[in-house]
Write a protein that holds these residues in place. Structure first.
Motif, PDB file in Angstrom:
ATOM      1  N   ARG A  19     -15.546  23.538 -48.777  1.00 43.56           N
ATOM      2  CA  ARG A  19     -16.022  23.249 -50.137  1.00 43.56           C
ATOM      3  C   ARG A  19     -16.428  21.793 -50.321  1.00 43.56           C
ATOM      4  O   ARG A  19     -17.365  21.506 -51.060  1.00 43.56           O
ATOM      5  N   ALA A  22     -19.863  21.490 -48.721  1.00 46.43           N
ATOM      6  CA  ALA A  22     -20.856  22.215 -49.511  1.00 46.43           C
ATOM      7  C   ALA A  22     -21.162  21.492 -50.814  1.00 46.43           C
ATOM      8  O   ALA A  22     -22.333  21.323 -51.179  1.00 46.43           O
ATOM      9  N   ALA A  23     -20.122  21.055 -51.510  1.00 48.41           N
ATOM     10  CA  ALA A  23     -20.337  20.365 -52.780  1.00 48.41           C
ATOM     11  C   ALA A  23     -21.047  19.035 -52.573  1.00 48.41           C
ATOM     12  O   ALA A  23     -21.955  18.678 -53.333  1.00 48.41           O
ATOM     13  N   GLN A  26     -24.675  19.733 -51.902  1.00 50.16           N
ATOM     14  CA  GLN A  26     -25.391  20.052 -53.139  1.00 50.16           C
ATOM     15  C   GLN A  26     -25.657  18.789 -53.950  1.00 50.16           C
ATOM     16  O   GLN A  26     -26.738  18.608 -54.515  1.00 50.16           O
ATOM     17  N   SER A  52     -20.580  31.876 -47.873  1.00 53.70           N
ATOM     18  CA  SER A  52     -21.603  31.859 -48.921  1.00 53.70           C
ATOM     19  C   SER A  52     -21.973  30.437 -49.316  1.00 53.70           C
ATOM     20  O   SER A  52     -23.135  30.162 -49.642  1.00 53.70           O
ATOM     21  N   GLU A  53     -21.015  29.514 -49.246  1.00 53.05           N
ATOM     22  CA  GLU A  53     -21.309  28.115 -49.578  1.00 53.05           C
ATOM     23  C   GLU A  53     -22.328  27.527 -48.603  1.00 53.05           C
ATOM     24  O   GLU A  53     -23.191  26.741 -48.998  1.00 53.05           O
ATOM     25  N   THR A  54     -22.217  27.915 -47.342  1.00 52.17           N
ATOM     26  CA  THR A  54     -23.159  27.439 -46.332  1.00 52.17           C
ATOM     27  C   THR A  54     -24.558  27.978 -46.627  1.00 52.17           C
ATOM     28  O   THR A  54     -25.550  27.224 -46.595  1.00 52.17           O
ATOM     29  N   ASP A  56     -25.679  29.002 -49.519  1.00 49.64           N
ATOM     30  CA  ASP A  56     -26.155  28.404 -50.765  1.00 49.64           C
ATOM     31  C   ASP A  56     -26.748  27.020 -50.523  1.00 49.64           C
ATOM     32  O   ASP A  56     -27.805  26.681 -51.066  1.00 49.64           O
TER      33      ASP A  56
END
Length: 75
Positions: A19, A22-23, A26, A52-54, A56
């Motif tokens: 996370r 990913a965050a 983003q 899913s974070e990857t 996204d």
């Protein structure tokens, strides 16, 4: 700047944290820093490519406008 410090601290503790990477990726996309965002995606692809974070983050990078090329000063 506070956000970047927080991400740096989290990633220093756990460089492969799903996370946090990913965050941060983003965040970097939102700042038009695609090359740095891609580096976060590369980490995610090595440790958790199917998350899913990857996916996204990959989509956000693909959808982001290309970084503007540096312009020469007039004259």
């Amino acid at each position: 700047k506070k956000a970047e410090k927080a991400f740096a601290k989290a990633l220093k503790i756990d460089p492969q944290h799903l996370r946090a990477n990913a965050a941060y990726g983003q965040y970097l996309v939102s700042q038009n820093r695609r090359v740095e965002a891609q580096a976060r995606l590369d980490v995610l692809n090595m440790c958790c490519a199917k998350a899913s974070e990857t996916q996204d983050l990959a989509g956000a990078i693909a959808a982001a406008p290309p970084a503007a090329a540096p312009t020469a000063p007039p004259g």
